[in-house]
Structures are given as C-alpha cells and as structure tokens.
Scaffold this motif. Structure first.
Motif, PDB file in Angstrom:
ATOM      1  N   LYS A 157       0.839  -1.205   0.000  1.00 14.52           N
ATOM      2  CA  LYS A 157       0.000   0.000   0.000  1.00 14.52           C
ATOM      3  C   LYS A 157       0.871   1.251   0.000  1.00 14.52           C
ATOM      4  O   LYS A 157       0.626   2.204  -0.753  1.00 14.52           O
ATOM      5  N   GLU A 158       1.922   1.270   0.824  1.00 13.18           N
ATOM      6  CA  GLU A 158       2.812   2.430   0.903  1.00 13.18           C
ATOM      7  C   GLU A 158       3.565   2.632  -0.408  1.00 13.18           C
ATOM      8  O   GLU A 158       3.763   3.767  -0.863  1.00 13.18           O
ATOM      9  N   GLU A 165      -8.723  -2.114  -0.559  1.00 12.02           N
ATOM     10  CA  GLU A 165      -8.597  -0.681  -0.289  1.00 12.02           C
ATOM     11  C   GLU A 165      -8.249   0.076  -1.565  1.00 12.02           C
ATOM     12  O   GLU A 165      -8.794   1.156  -1.830  1.00 12.02           O
ATOM     13  N   ALA A 166      -7.349  -0.490  -2.369  1.00  8.35           N
ATOM     14  CA  ALA A 166      -6.962   0.158  -3.626  1.00  8.35           C
ATOM     15  C   ALA A 166      -8.053   0.009  -4.675  1.00  8.35           C
ATOM     16  O   ALA A 166      -8.235   0.891  -5.524  1.00  8.35           O
ATOM     17  N   ARG A 179       2.587   1.744  -3.446  1.00 10.36           N
ATOM     18  CA  ARG A 179       1.632   2.263  -4.436  1.00 10.36           C
ATOM     19  C   ARG A 179       1.403   3.756  -4.213  1.00 10.36           C
ATOM     20  O   ARG A 179       1.400   4.545  -5.165  1.00 10.36           O
ATOM     21  N   ASN A 180       1.225   4.143  -2.959  1.00 12.99           N
ATOM     22  CA  ASN A 180       0.996   5.557  -2.645  1.00 12.99           C
ATOM     23  C   ASN A 180       2.224   6.410  -2.957  1.00 12.99           C
ATOM     24  O   ASN A 180       2.099   7.562  -3.385  1.00 12.99           O
TER      25      ASN A 180
END
Length: 892
Positions: A5-6, A342-343, A8-9
């Motif tokens: 997630k980090e 979430e994504a 991707r962000n």
C-alpha cells in the motif's frame, strides 16, 4: 519494510507532485474495444489520445492499472507459478505525457523515484536504450549518475515498442534490476545480453519508458509525429518484491495472505521450490478471477468468458495436487478482497457475487475434470498398447480444448507415467486456433484502423445531436472503403455531427440515410462508436461516394425504429428497478441488448425466478408505465451522481461528467442511450422468457409497445384455433385439454402393459429357440423385423436378464431389427459361453455390422452395433451364425 500500500501511494504521490492528473484505472474487462479481451497495459485507456483524439486536453497523467495477460501476444500463462515473477493478473504503475514533457524528464524522474524515494541499490540497476536513440543515451548520462557502462543498446526486438502493425510507436528505454546475491554478483558485465534483456532470470525488468515519436504506416514506413508522447509501465508486483527484500513476487504481502489461507484449506505447507507451484498458480489465478468477474466477465465457452473458465479449471486442477478435491478457490476470495480491496473497492462491493460465481463454476467443473482424467487414462492405455512413449499432440490438444487441461499439466501427468507429449503438433494446433481468433478479431474491427482514411476536414470528435433531432445537416470529415464481408464494398463515413446513435451501452446503432445536395441517397446500415468519433457504415454507389463532400448532407435516422428502441431502452431501466424491488439489492446489470424488436437484460441472481416473482416484476413495470412517469435526463459530475444513488454499470468507465436518466422516484441510472419522454409511451411490457446464461447470471427477454400487441394477437389466434380443434368454447378449453390428456395417459399405460406382455412373450420364444438347440452351446440368431428402438431394447434387456437369472451360462443370443431405416444389432452371452466356447459378443456384432455398412462392438458378454443398409440384414445374420458355428466346432 514498506507495505505494498505504501509503495503504491509513493508512486502516485511522486507524480502528483510533478503535476500529473491521477486518473482512475480502466476496468480489466474493456468496455469499448472489441479487439481486446482484457486490459493488458496501462496505456489501453489512452489509445485514442495516441491516435490524435484528446478532446479534454489531458497533458500529464499517472495511475495504477489492473491488467491481465492470458491470451494472444501478451500471454505469460505457461510461466505463471513455475517462476516467481510472471502473473496472469498484475498491477501496472504508469505515467504519461501527451505532447508535454519527453525523454529528459521521464528519465530523470524515473531514476529519482527508484534511487531517491525508494533507495534502490544503484549498483544493481541497468538501463537499455534503442540502438539508434542517441538522445535517450545522452539523457541517461546527463540526468542520472548511473555508470555509463551499464547503459546498453539493443535492437527492435528488445527496445522498440509498437501498438500494432500500424499506428503510434517509438523507441523505449528499460530499467532492469539484478537480483543476484551481492557476495557473488559479477562485476565485469562482459556479456550483458546473457542477463539484461536476455534469458537470465536474475535480471528483472522493472520499468519500461516508451517514447512515442513515430507513426507506423501500412507499408512499414515510419513517419515522425507532430506531437511526441511518453508512455511508461512498471510491474508493481516486481518492485514490491524488491523493496520488501524477498526473492519472489509470491513472497510479498500481495500474495502470502492468500497462500497462507490455502495452507489452511489444504493442510499442506507452502515451499518456494517446484512443490510450491500449485500454491502459486492458485493464488495468482484467484486474483485474476476476482478482478475479471468483478469487472463483468463470466465463465463461458467463448471470448473472455472462455479465458476465465480456463483459468479457473487450471487452478482447480493444480489444487488437486494439494489434495483439494472439493471446491476451494471461492474460499480464497475474502483474502484477495482483504489484500486489494482498499486500492480497488469494487472487489469488496462484489465479493459475495464473485464467491458464488467461482463456487458454482468449480462445482460444474468437478464432473468435467473426472471425465478429462478418464480421457487421459485412455490416451495412456493406447500409447502402451502401441508401445509408444509420446502422446499425440492432437490428443493433448483435445484434452485442452474440451476439458480445460493446460498442456503443462498434461505434460506433468504424462511424465508421471513415463511419457512425453508431441509438443510440436500441439503447438501447431494452438497456433491454428490463435490464427482463427486473430482473423475473427480483424473481422470485428470492421476497418476501424488509423490507415486508409481520406480526410476532407479535421475532426477531433463527432457531436451527437440525436437526443433532440431525428435529422440534421451534417458534413463529411473522413471516409474510407472496406470489404463488406460478402465480396463487396462498404463505406465508412465520419461526420462532424450526427443524429445517428452509435452502438454502445447495449443499445444498437441507428440506421437511416444520408442525402446529398444532388438528391442522391447513401444508405446507413449501422452506426459504430470509435473513440470520440461516430462511424457510419454505409452502402452506396461508388460514384455517389466520390462526389464532392465539401457541402452539407442531410442525415436522417429511421424514426419508427428509433421510437421502438427508445421504448425498449427505457423499459430496461424499469425492469432493473423492478428486479431489485422484488428480488433484492444484490441484483446488478451484467449486460443488455436493446433493439427495435425487444430487449435482453442480464442480471446477477443465483436461481431461476418463480412464476409469482416473474409476474410481480412484470406487473410492477406495467404499473409504472400506466402511471406515465416523466423521464428526465441531466448532466452531472460522476461522483455527485453516484452519491445521489445513480446506478452505474460495473466495469463501465465513465468520464468526469455523466448523463443521468431519472424516471421519477423509480430509477436513476448513468446512461447515454435514447429514451422516451414518459413511461406511458412504452406501452405494454411483457416478459417472454427467463433463463440462465452462466453461474450466477440470469437473463430476461421482453417486448414492449406494438411487439407486445402482436404477441398477444398471435396468442389469441392460437387459443381460437385450439378451441376449434377441441370443439369447445374458450372458457372450457383447458378442461377439455386436461380430459384429453388424461385419456391419452390411460391409453399409453394400457399400451405399455400390452407391450410389456408382448416383450415377455417374445423373450420367452427366443430363449426357447436357443434351448431347443441340441448342442452344448445354446444359441439363437433372431430377426425382430421392423421394430421401434424402445421395444428392441426391452427385448435385449429381457433376454440378458433371463440368461443371468436362469443361469443359462451356455446361451448366446443375437438380435437384429430395423428402426427408421437403420439396422440395430445386439448380442448377449452367458459366462460359460464366453469361458468355454470363446464367444465374444463384441466381435460378433462388429463383424455382422460390416455387412450392413455399420460399426459397433462391446464386451464379450454384451455388445451392440448399428448399420445403414437394411437390405443386407440377412447377410449380417448369416455372418453371426457362421461365427457362432465356428466357435461350436472349435470347442469340440
């Protein structure tokens, strides 16, 4: 350690900082590209911009794109699970420039993100450039601190990207990462081709920077573009593996929760080597299934549904190696949703639906899998009998095509039996199948390619005026001639504006005509949407087409047809609202077709509708029609429309502004189609049929307006004719029909009893004839003459049962008869007749069937055959007698 997630962000925020618009990824199931089964690259949704159509003026963009590569040119299926970095479904991080920044910025930012933000070891990074791209080579040297010896030149195969045989293209620059052990890594790099851009798996391609600067014309020439673009793609799973310090994409937080769940289900422990292949295949394929089904694909026997079914069956077959003989893939769906939800929130929203679709398909495949395993067993037996060690490629292909067995699994099963497969023949058959698919796709394109157009005036997009007008003065911007599929010529015309609705959203394209200033007519047979252009597929005399198109034409749609389409399209909105009211909010549109003759509406639901449910839906729709509810259309921001409860089609990609069709308090949907002004104009709504089209998807076909009237008029005519036939009034028709059917049933029971008695009598006579034979072998060859198949089977079963029950071990009976012009042959024998006299019923009927131009066979105790020539039946019976007589003599 950074989470996925980090990471991707980090990517999104980096390019947001550099003034890129963050664009939502397109559905993995393309909605407006018939040439593409699945979205396979981030650039797919921007293809129209590369072709020169950029009405929104987008300059910079970035996103993460859901991708699948399971067919055609981009097909990594055979590597999936066997290595640790190929996938059927994956995320592609990308940034784009549309005529804005170019090589310098793309190269500088790429290096900055990898080494500055993510702190990748610069000693492990390598770069490739196209052999003639001195510009890119120069920027790598001036804008980054990579050692110059690690910048390598390669040819077209490795470093020149093309969209297709024609169209935008250009050189590319790839960034590779050396995953080798730092203690033993080579430092000389004397032979980079063996690693970077080669076959050495330790060198992983991370990021491809494509510089689109040419257009490939039909003859192969490269023509420089006036605007140059950047198109990049980074494999998300690969970069996550590197940043998380693991040696496999499957050992990241993107896959391990799924693998751990599979460990619980199977009771087996995952290992990184070859024994872990089934885990990796199941994890990868489940992700692909979840995203494909979420975005609107369903298992079927054609197109993308065929690919989905193949993936599921491949995963299920690998699951067998883990002892998973019961459906298990659907139990992995919650883990996929937890990791990726979430994504991509849509997979959480549709989780229950996806689970049910996969579970249903797994159950359906269970029986098919067993049949395939049996078929494989037969193939192995044939090989053994022939003394061969190689399975025929045609057999392996049939196993793949019919039962969903991938070739690599058949290879594995064959190896367990000490066999190999003819992969060359299998490859040839696969290529023939792909060729047929490519030809079908080319036919689907219907000439919609960049080349061959004759341009009269520039046109960035066609303005649709058909919501308000049925006819309009228009101008031709481009046209081209294409084959019409029947050996003739059709013409494709692009206009500056049009009242013709282009096929989309399930609604068919309009037909009509174009009239020239000289009064000549061009017939419009179909209307197709192509990017932001509307293409009119026309038929006309070539002389008319060659007229000067500099003046206006009058475009006129076929109004009566459009009115019928309007009624049916508005009815689909009412139908969906009624289904959700009667069945529940889980109902979602999965597809539709709206034309002048009726409507077809596919929706998510897992069992057939009861009659009272169908009646309830039909009654509710008709009640709304009688209320004559006003139909309004408004243009809104997409997010605002969704917040207000407007229904959107799952998998459909919408722009920032959308058209919302509102039917009172009944329905609110995002829709670009044409509609009635109020529901009363729909007329009578009638459901014609409800059926299943795949696991978890039902279909309703319905009619409205005059088609409904015609339907009931035809029904009324049938009722009147039936009443006349039964010589009764309409009110008493059902009772008369019921009484007649009761009489028929009674006659049928009497006939069956009589037939059974006759069959028993015939069976007794046949057995008596056999027993009357004075020899040790009791045999009889019986000609039953003209006889129906059911009676023939009953006699055969009676004789066979009598031989077994009465212990007539030395009896052999041959039966023959003729039904509907075809010969039926059968034989049965007792155990002693087989054991002591060498009787083999299969051999007897096979030899006899040859005489009547037939074939057949069976076991020693029982066999059946057929033939095409009843005139030679006596010869067949004589052959049977001859064989049995020989057996009798041999036994003496």
């Amino acid at each position: 350690m950074k989470t996925s997630k980090e990471i991707r962000n980090d990517f999104i925020n980096f390019f947001k900082k550099h003034d890129h618009a963050i664009i939502p990824g397109a559905p993995v199931v393309p909605q407006d590209d018939p040439t593409l089964l699945f979205t396979n690259a981030g650039m797919n949704q921007f293809k129209t911009i590369f072709l020169g159509d950029n009405p929104a003026g987008l300059r910079r963009a970035a996103n993460t794109q859901k991708c699948m590569r399971v067919s055609g040119k981009h097909n990594d299926l055979e590597e999936v699970g066997r290595d640790h970095y190929h996938h059927t479904f994956f995320e592609m991080l990308g940034n784009w420039s549309f005529g804005d920044y170019y090589k310098k910025e793309a190269i500088r930012w790429g290096w900055e993100l990898l080494t500055g933000v993510w702190k990748l070891d610069k000693d492990r990074l390598f770069v490739t450039v196209y052999k003639d791209d001195d510009e890119a080579m120069g920027f790598w040297k001036s804008e980054t601190d990579i050692p110059h010896e690690r910048i390598m030149r390669f040819g077209e195969a490795g470093n020149f990207w093309e969209m297709g045989e024609t169209g935008p293209c250009g050189p590319c620059s790839e960034i590779h990462y050396d995953t080798g052990d730092a203690a033993t890594r080579e430092r000389t790099f004397a032979d980079p081709v063996a690693g970077v851009n080669g076959e050495n798996a330790r060198y992983r391609e991370l990021w491809n920077l494509v510089f689109i600067q040419y257009n490939r014309e039909k003859g192969g020439a490269l023509v420089p573009l006036t605007s140059k673009h950047v198109d990049t793609g980074m494999g998300f799973e690969r970069v996550v593996a590197i940043l998380q310090g693991v040696d496999s994409n499957y050992h990241t937080d993107l896959f391990m929760p799924i693998i751990r769940e599979l460990e619980k289900i199977s009771g087996r422990t995952y290992k990184p080597g070859a024994e872990g292949t089934p885990f990796r295949v199941a994890a990868d394929h489940t992700r692909a299934l979840v995203f494909a089904i979420t975005d609107g694909a369903f298992p079927s026997n054609e197109g993308r549904g065929y690919v989905v079914r193949r993936l599921l069956r491949r995963a299920a077959r690998f699951g067998r190696e883990l002892g998973c003989t019961e459906p298990f893939l659907h139990r992995l769906v919650p883990q996929v949703a937890a990791v990726m939800g979430e994504a991509f929130p849509e997979i959480k929203e549709r989780r229950a639906h996806v689970e049910e679709v996969i579970r249903s398909e797994e159950e359906r495949f269970g029986a098919t899998l067993e049949q395939g395993i049996q078929k494989f067993g037969v193939m192995v037996d044939q090989c053994s009998k022939q003394g061969a060690k190689v399975l025929a490629g045609s057999d392996v292909f049939a196993l793949y095509d019919t039962y969903g067995f991938p070739m690599d699994l058949t290879r594995l099963m064959a190896a367990e039996k000490g066999l190999t497969i003819d992969e060359k023949e299998f490859g040839r058959l696969m290529e023939e199948q792909k060729t047929r698919g490519r030809e079908a796709r080319r036919a689907d394109e219907a000439g919609l390619t960049p080349g061959g157009w004759i341009e009269i005036a520039p046109c960035a997009g066609t303005t649709f005026v058909g919501y308000e007008q049925d006819r309009a003065a228009v101008n031709v911007c481009r046209y081209k001639a294409v084959e019409n599929g029947e050996g003739g010529t059709a013409y494709l015309l692009i206009l500056d504006k049009t009242p013709f609705y282009a096929a989309s959203g399930g609604q068919v394209g309009d037909i009509g005509c174009l009239r020239t200033t000289t009064g000549k007519t061009i017939i419009v047979n179909d209307t197709i949407k192509w990017n932001d252009l509307v293409v009119h597929r026309c038929h006309a005399d070539s002389a008319v087409i060659r007229e000067d198109f500099s003046g206006s034409l009058i475009a006129a749609i076929e109004q009566e047809r459009r009115a019928a389409i309007r009624r049916n399209h508005s009815a689909t909105h009412l139908l969906q609202a009624a289904l959700r009211t009667i069945l529940g909010s889980h109902v979602r549109q999965s597809g539709s077709r709206v034309d002048a003759s009726g409507l077809r509406f596919d929706f998510t639901h897992f069992k057939a509708l009861e009659k009272d449910q169908l009646d309830g839906v039909e009654n509710l729709v008709n009640a709304w029609i009688l209320d004559d509810v006003k139909v309004d259309t408004v243009i809104m921001d997409t997010e605002e429309a969704k917040k207000e409860g407007a229904m959107a089609l799952f998998g459909e990609k919408y722009g920032d502004r959308v058209r919302v069709v509102i039917i009172g308090g009944v329905s609110k949907e995002l829709c670009g189609g044409t509609h009635v002004s109020s529901t009363g104009r729909i007329g009578l709504f009638h459901i014609v049929e409800e059926s299943s089209i795949s696991a978890g998807v039902r279909r309703i076909e319905a009619i409205t307006g005059m088609e409904s009237l015609k339907f009931f008029q035809r029904t009324e005519c049938i009722v009147q004719e039936a009443a006349a036939l039964f010589k009764t009034g309409r009110g008493a028709l059902l009772e008369r029909m019921k009484a007649t059917l009761d009489t028929v049933d009674e006659l049928a029971r009497n006939h069956a009893a009589l037939s059974a008695e006759q069959t028993s009598h015939k069976t007794g006579l046949i057995l008596e004839s056999a027993c009357a034979n004075k020899g040790a072998l009791k045999w009889h060859v019986h000609n039953a003459g003209s006889i129906d198949k059911k009676s023939f089977g009953a006699i055969l079963n009676g004789v066979s049962d009598a031989i077994r029950q009465k212990k007539l071990d030395t009896a052999v009976i041959v039966l023959a008869g003729v039904s509907e012009g075809a010969v039926m042959l059968a034989a049965c024998a007792g155990d002693a007749a087989v054991r002591e006299f060498g009787i083999h019923c299969g051999e007897i009927v096979k030899a006899a069937s040859v005489k009547v131009s037939g074939s057949g066979g069976g076991s020693a105790a029982r066999a059946q055959a057929g033939g095409k020539d009843p005139s030679k039946l006596d010869d067949a019976l004589a052959e049977a007698r001859r064989i049995i007589s020989q057996k009798t003599k041999a036994a003496r």
